[in-house]
Design a protein around this motif. Structure first.
Motif, PDB file in Angstrom:
ATOM      1  N   PRO A 407       0.740  -1.201  -0.055  1.00  0.00           N
ATOM      2  CA  PRO A 407      -0.002   0.091  -0.165  1.00  0.00           C
ATOM      3  C   PRO A 407       0.900   1.165   0.004  1.00  0.00           C
ATOM      4  CG  PRO A 407      -1.098  -1.628   1.647  1.00  0.00           C
ATOM      5  CD  PRO A 407       0.380  -2.000   1.259  1.00  0.00           C
ATOM      6  N   SER A 408       2.067   1.410   0.762  1.00  0.00           N
ATOM      7  CA  SER A 408       2.814   2.488   0.628  1.00  0.00           C
ATOM      8  C   SER A 408       3.375   2.770  -0.442  1.00  0.00           C
ATOM      9  CB  SER A 408       3.708   2.252   1.997  1.00  0.00           C
ATOM     10  OG  SER A 408       4.784   1.198   1.774  1.00  0.00           O
ATOM     11  N   SER A 409       3.734   1.544  -1.505  1.00  0.00           N
ATOM     12  CA  SER A 409       4.563   2.069  -2.718  1.00  0.00           C
ATOM     13  C   SER A 409       3.883   2.970  -3.926  1.00  0.00           C
ATOM     14  CB  SER A 409       4.716   0.466  -3.261  1.00  0.00           C
ATOM     15  OG  SER A 409       5.514   0.602  -4.450  1.00  0.00           O
ATOM     16  N   GLY A 410       4.349   3.761  -4.015  1.00  0.00           N
ATOM     17  CA  GLY A 410       3.781   4.604  -5.289  1.00  0.00           C
ATOM     18  C   GLY A 410       2.383   5.135  -4.860  1.00  0.00           C
ATOM     19  N   THR A 411       1.952   5.359  -3.587  1.00  0.00           N
ATOM     20  CA  THR A 411       0.718   6.064  -3.540  1.00  0.00           C
ATOM     21  C   THR A 411       0.596   7.115  -4.043  1.00  0.00           C
ATOM     22  OG1 THR A 411       0.629   4.818  -1.483  1.00  0.00           O
ATOM     23  CG2 THR A 411      -0.947   6.512  -1.678  1.00  0.00           C
ATOM     24  N   ALA A 412      -0.715   7.507  -4.747  1.00  0.00           N
ATOM     25  CA  ALA A 412      -0.695   8.723  -5.395  1.00  0.00           C
ATOM     26  C   ALA A 412      -1.110   9.848  -4.390  1.00  0.00           C
ATOM     27  CB  ALA A 412      -2.056   8.692  -6.207  1.00  0.00           C
ATOM     28  N   THR A 413      -0.620  10.929  -4.795  1.00  0.00           N
ATOM     29  CA  THR A 413      -0.837  12.159  -3.969  1.00  0.00           C
ATOM     30  C   THR A 413      -1.948  12.958  -4.583  1.00  0.00           C
ATOM     31  OG1 THR A 413       0.594  13.594  -5.070  1.00  0.00           O
ATOM     32  CG2 THR A 413       1.545  12.324  -3.332  1.00  0.00           C
ATOM     33  N   PRO A 414      -2.815  13.540  -3.725  1.00  0.00           N
ATOM     34  CA  PRO A 414      -4.075  14.539  -4.019  1.00  0.00           C
ATOM     35  C   PRO A 414      -3.435  15.665  -4.987  1.00  0.00           C
ATOM     36  CG  PRO A 414      -3.924  14.513  -1.711  1.00  0.00           C
ATOM     37  CD  PRO A 414      -2.633  13.687  -2.071  1.00  0.00           C
ATOM     38  N   ALA A 415      -2.378  16.239  -5.087  1.00  0.00           N
ATOM     39  CA  ALA A 415      -1.886  17.155  -6.018  1.00  0.00           C
ATOM     40  C   ALA A 415      -1.714  16.372  -7.458  1.00  0.00           C
ATOM     41  CB  ALA A 415      -0.529  17.774  -5.506  1.00  0.00           C
ATOM     42  N   MET A 416      -1.112  15.480  -7.402  1.00  0.00           N
ATOM     43  CA  MET A 416      -0.857  14.707  -8.587  1.00  0.00           C
ATOM     44  C   MET A 416      -2.243  14.433  -9.281  1.00  0.00           C
ATOM     45  SD  MET A 416      -0.947  11.671 -10.424  1.00  0.00           S
ATOM     46  CE  MET A 416      -0.581  10.445  -9.224  1.00  0.00           C
ATOM     47  N   LEU A 417      -2.881  13.995  -8.516  1.00  0.00           N
ATOM     48  CA  LEU A 417      -4.583  13.601  -8.988  1.00  0.00           C
ATOM     49  C   LEU A 417      -5.257  14.609  -9.583  1.00  0.00           C
ATOM     50  CD1 LEU A 417      -5.265  10.624  -6.103  1.00  0.00           C
ATOM     51  CD2 LEU A 417      -4.952  10.412  -8.740  1.00  0.00           C
ATOM     52  N   VAL A 418      -5.144  15.678  -8.695  1.00  0.00           N
ATOM     53  CA  VAL A 418      -5.889  16.686  -9.329  1.00  0.00           C
ATOM     54  C   VAL A 418      -5.232  17.530 -10.666  1.00  0.00           C
ATOM     55  CG1 VAL A 418      -6.201  19.434  -9.087  1.00  0.00           C
ATOM     56  CG2 VAL A 418      -6.561  17.762  -6.995  1.00  0.00           C
ATOM     57  N   SER A 419      -4.027  17.275 -10.893  1.00  0.00           N
ATOM     58  CA  SER A 419      -3.617  17.999 -12.066  1.00  0.00           C
ATOM     59  C   SER A 419      -3.680  16.988 -13.249  1.00  0.00           C
ATOM     60  CB  SER A 419      -2.047  18.187 -12.079  1.00  0.00           C
ATOM     61  OG  SER A 419      -1.279  16.923 -11.682  1.00  0.00           O
ATOM     62  N   TRP A 420      -3.585  15.509 -12.953  1.00  0.00           N
ATOM     63  CA  TRP A 420      -3.888  14.695 -13.934  1.00  0.00           C
ATOM     64  C   TRP A 420      -5.486  14.716 -14.419  1.00  0.00           C
ATOM     65  CZ3 TRP A 420      -3.479   8.509 -12.819  1.00  0.00           C
ATOM     66  CH2 TRP A 420      -3.443   7.917 -14.002  1.00  0.00           C
ATOM     67  N   SER A 421      -6.286  14.695 -13.176  1.00  0.00           N
ATOM     68  CA  SER A 421      -7.684  14.715 -13.715  1.00  0.00           C
ATOM     69  C   SER A 421      -8.108  15.931 -14.516  1.00  0.00           C
ATOM     70  CB  SER A 421      -8.534  14.848 -12.250  1.00  0.00           C
ATOM     71  OG  SER A 421      -9.762  14.985 -12.529  1.00  0.00           O
ATOM     72  N   LYS A 422      -7.439  17.114 -14.169  1.00  0.00           N
ATOM     73  CA  LYS A 422      -7.773  18.355 -14.965  1.00  0.00           C
ATOM     74  C   LYS A 422      -7.062  18.091 -16.633  1.00  0.00           C
ATOM     75  CE  LYS A 422      -6.797  23.101 -15.291  1.00  0.00           C
ATOM     76  NZ  LYS A 422      -5.988  24.454 -14.573  1.00  0.00           N
ATOM     77  N   ALA A 423      -6.176  17.523 -16.712  1.00  0.00           N
ATOM     78  CA  ALA A 423      -5.547  17.057 -18.248  1.00  0.00           C
ATOM     79  C   ALA A 423      -6.566  16.100 -18.723  1.00  0.00           C
ATOM     80  CB  ALA A 423      -4.172  16.384 -17.814  1.00  0.00           C
ATOM     81  N   THR A 424      -7.143  15.155 -17.840  1.00  0.00           N
ATOM     82  CA  THR A 424      -7.834  14.167 -18.424  1.00  0.00           C
ATOM     83  C   THR A 424      -9.266  14.613 -18.986  1.00  0.00           C
ATOM     84  OG1 THR A 424      -6.985  12.325 -17.077  1.00  0.00           O
ATOM     85  CG2 THR A 424      -9.320  12.158 -17.833  1.00  0.00           C
TER      86      THR A 424
END
Length: 678
Positions: A407-424
């Motif tokens: 679970p601790s390996s490569g866990t997504a951060t909220p900041a990354m998800l927000v920017s990725w979602s916007k790009a999506t």
């Protein structure tokens, strides 16, 4: 002269229970209520003892709502005398003193469990002969022991602070929840679900809000309890002077916790205890002709059906079990022998294969480079490629280093998800559907990360609370929207496959899964859980009949994941004492009819893949077994669809392949569903 009596209502969850309980517990809980009585120009409430303030000036701030509960002809002096008597019972210090001085530790927790709402209910009965609203009194006794309830505990405790303290003022609960608070609660729920619950040490003042007993001190509250609960158990006892009462007390409390009203299904009995050592308890005992201690009475639909005198633990268990059996008859399928269905793993079917990530990213970048870019886009091509190369691709690579990353390996951060979602969302507007499949595949892998599932659930929860249909949407909603516009029959194959696999992987998150099949709440926003379910069901049903075998396999996997999630909830409801009448609030008869019809038709048409037949039959078994709608509608539907004939035809020549279904486990499952559930 008559005086008005008001009820001030506060939500200790700060709006979170209303917004999130249905998705995370299977029942709609509109608030964790704290109440007070306002009469004679003062607000009276119970917390750490009985407190009196000017109306609206308590430490709880502004009430969420004010309820008119009638008028009283009792004068203020008489009411003050009543409060003086009540202070002898509604005083935490006295309960602790009695516990410590009279009883050994095993019996200390069995004195009456008073709370703010039982106090206002007693006051309402004394002043008006009525009671407070039913919805306030009926918080399920196991709510705070659920992962969601435990996650809410700090918020509840902070609002139930002692009078006289001056912590920072909490915001008034609003229709739209605090996104940061919602996100942190969902993250806590996910963590508890994955790692096991470790609930925080509870604040004593809030622990009794969900105590297994309903305190009763007057006839009005007694009648209210009978009126608002299907099954009721009442214990008349005196723990101070009656040794048998103290012997049976821990048994009664264990039974109340095990068989009280639960969040999963809503079935169970309401348990109450009446202290015959108090003046009000003696009055009630005389009213019900109690002459022996302890005496237990059992009520069904407001009528007393039996009575038990004495401290016989085995007889008490038997009487309670009989009461629950009569109140909530078990589902007819619980008596069937269904070894093949019961042996099915209800874990979701996940698509975990990791492609060559650099190749996937390069393919997507090439599509971006060749795409005409509208001048209205707020993001440039370079902005989006920067997000993909510096954040998304490294994250996915870190997740793919091992077959099953911790679970601790490569866990997504909220900041990354927000920017990725916007790009999506930008790419979904600019690129044609046939060029979006690399992006969908990246999100498919990301949804195997619990943090991504929790983030998506928080977004869906906020969407469901918003009336803005253009609110920021999850990638799941974005991709489904593209498929809905195109029509499932004309979706490009690569996009179609990756979308179905992405939706299947969404069930990897125990927090996100409920939002995928949640019925849309009337009056809610247009982009919430119900919207996701409707879009997903439309794509799923059409995909089951697709000409491509790979698409049908992915669709059958997705159908199974949804059916298995439904089955898990029903099994839990039955285990907690529920039956057909104890169905969860998330059940939807129309959706189930649509799914059963689609699955039977898909089985009938499937001639080539035994694995597809296997997954569809397993899905049908999960939908039918313990269905609360089986007798009312599903049974007759199966006859119209000739479901038994359809399933059995798969076993003969030409039914599925030249020789029919050949694997022994699949044949046994098909026979069991056909012969015992259809």
């Amino acid at each position: 002269m008559s005086q008005p009596v008001k009820l001030y209502v506060y939500d200790l969850s700060n709006g979170m229970a209303s917004q999130m309980s249905l998705q995370l517990t299977g029942r709609q809980i509109d608030g964790i209520w704290h109440t007070s009585i306002v009469v004679f120009g003062k607000e009276v409430f119970y917390g750490q003892g009985i407190n009196i303030t000017a109306p609206g000036r308590s430490h709880h701030g502004t009430p969420l709502r004010i309820v008119d509960i009638g008028t009283t002809d009792i004068d203020e002096e008489t009411f003050n005398e009543y409060l003086a008597e009540m202070r002898e019972h509604y005083t935490a210090d006295k309960v602790r003193s009695i516990n410590n001085s009279l009883f050994p530790s095993p019996y200390r927790s069995f004195l009456p469990d008073f709370n703010c709402n039982s106090f206002t209910n007693d006051c309402a009965g004394f002043l008006t002969g009525g009671s407070i609203p039913d919805y306030i009194k009926d918080l399920p006794s196991d709510f705070l022991s659920t992962p969601f309830g435990a996650a809410l505990r700090p918020t509840i405790d902070s609002m139930y602070r002692r009078p006289g303290t001056t912590p920072p003022q909490l915001p008034t609960p609003a229709a739209t929840p605090n996104p940061e608070l919602a996100g942190s609660i969902l993250q806590s729920v996910a963590s508890q679900a994955q790692q096991g619950m470790h609930p925080p040490t509870p604040l004593q003042a809030t622990e009794s809000l969900v105590a297994p007993f309903h305190p009763i001190t007057n006839s009005a509250s007694f009648q209210s309890l009978l009126r608002t609960h299907k099954a009721v158990v009442i214990n008349f006892s005196d723990l101070v002077t009656c040794p048998p009462c103290r012997v049976i007390a821990p048994v009664y409390e264990d039974l109340a916790r095990a068989k009280g009203v639960k969040t999963s299904g809503g079935a169970g009995a309401a348990f109450a205890k009446i202290d015959l050592n108090t003046p009000s308890g003696k009055t009630l005992g005389a009213e019900w002709n109690v002459r022996v201690m302890p005496t237990f009475m059992f009520f069904l639909d407001g009528k007393k059906i039996s009575e038990m005198k004495g401290a016989d633990a085995n007889e008490l268990r038997s009487q309670i079990d009989l009461l629950l059996f009569q109140a909530y008859p078990p589902h007819p399928h619980t008596s069937l022998s269904l070894p093949s269905i019961q042996s099915l793993s209800l874990n979701p079917i996940l698509f975990t294969q990791v492609p060559a990530l650099d190749t996937v990213a390069n393919k997507l970048v090439s599509f971006i480079d060749s795409a005409p870019w509208p001048s209205t886009c707020t993001q440039s091509k370079s902005d989006i490629k920067h997000v993909l190369s510096t954040a998304v691709l490294p994250y996915l690579k870190s997740r793919s280093k091992t077959p099953s990353p911790p679970p601790s390996s490569g866990t997504a951060t909220p900041a990354m998800l927000v920017s990725w979602s916007k790009a999506t969302q930008t790419l979904a507007q600019v690129l044609p559907m046939e060029q979006l499949f690399p992006l969908v595949d990246m999100w498919r892998l990301a949804l195997l990360d619990g943090a991504v599932g929790t983030w998506c659930a928080a977004k869906l929860q906020l969407q469901s609370a918003s009336s803005n249909v253009d609110a920021d949407r999850t990638p799941i909603d974005v991709f489904l929207g593209k498929a809905k516009v195109k029509g499932a029959d004309s979706i490009p194959r690569a996009y179609h496959l990756t979308l179905l696999r992405l939706l299947s992987n969404a069930y990897a998150s125990p927090v996100l899964a409920p939002y995928l099949l949640l019925p849309e709440r009337k009056g809610g926003g247009g982009g919430g859980g119900g919207g996701i379910r409707d879009k997903m069901t439309e794509v799923m049903v059409r995909s089951l009949l697709n000409e491509d075998a790979g698409v049908r396999m992915a669709a059958a996997s997705l159908v199974f994941n949804g059916a298995a999630w439904v089955q898990k909830g029903r099994v839990e409801a039955v285990r907690s004492g529920g039956g057909v009448e104890g169905k969860r609030d998330v059940e939807d008869e129309d959706w189930e009819v649509e799914m059963v019809s689609a699955v039977v038709e898909a089985v009938d048409r499937e001639k080539g893949s035994e694995d597809v037949v296997h997954r569809l039959t397993a899905s049908l078994g999960c939908l039918l077994r313990l269905s609360p709608f089986y007798e009312s509608q599903i049974k007759s539907l199966l006859e119209v669809l000739q479901a038994k004939r359809v399933l059995r035809s798969k076993l003969g020549k030409g039914g599925c392949g030249e020789e029919g279904v050949r694997k022994g486990e699949v044949r046994r499952l098909v026979e069991e569903v056909a012969d015992r559930l259809c």
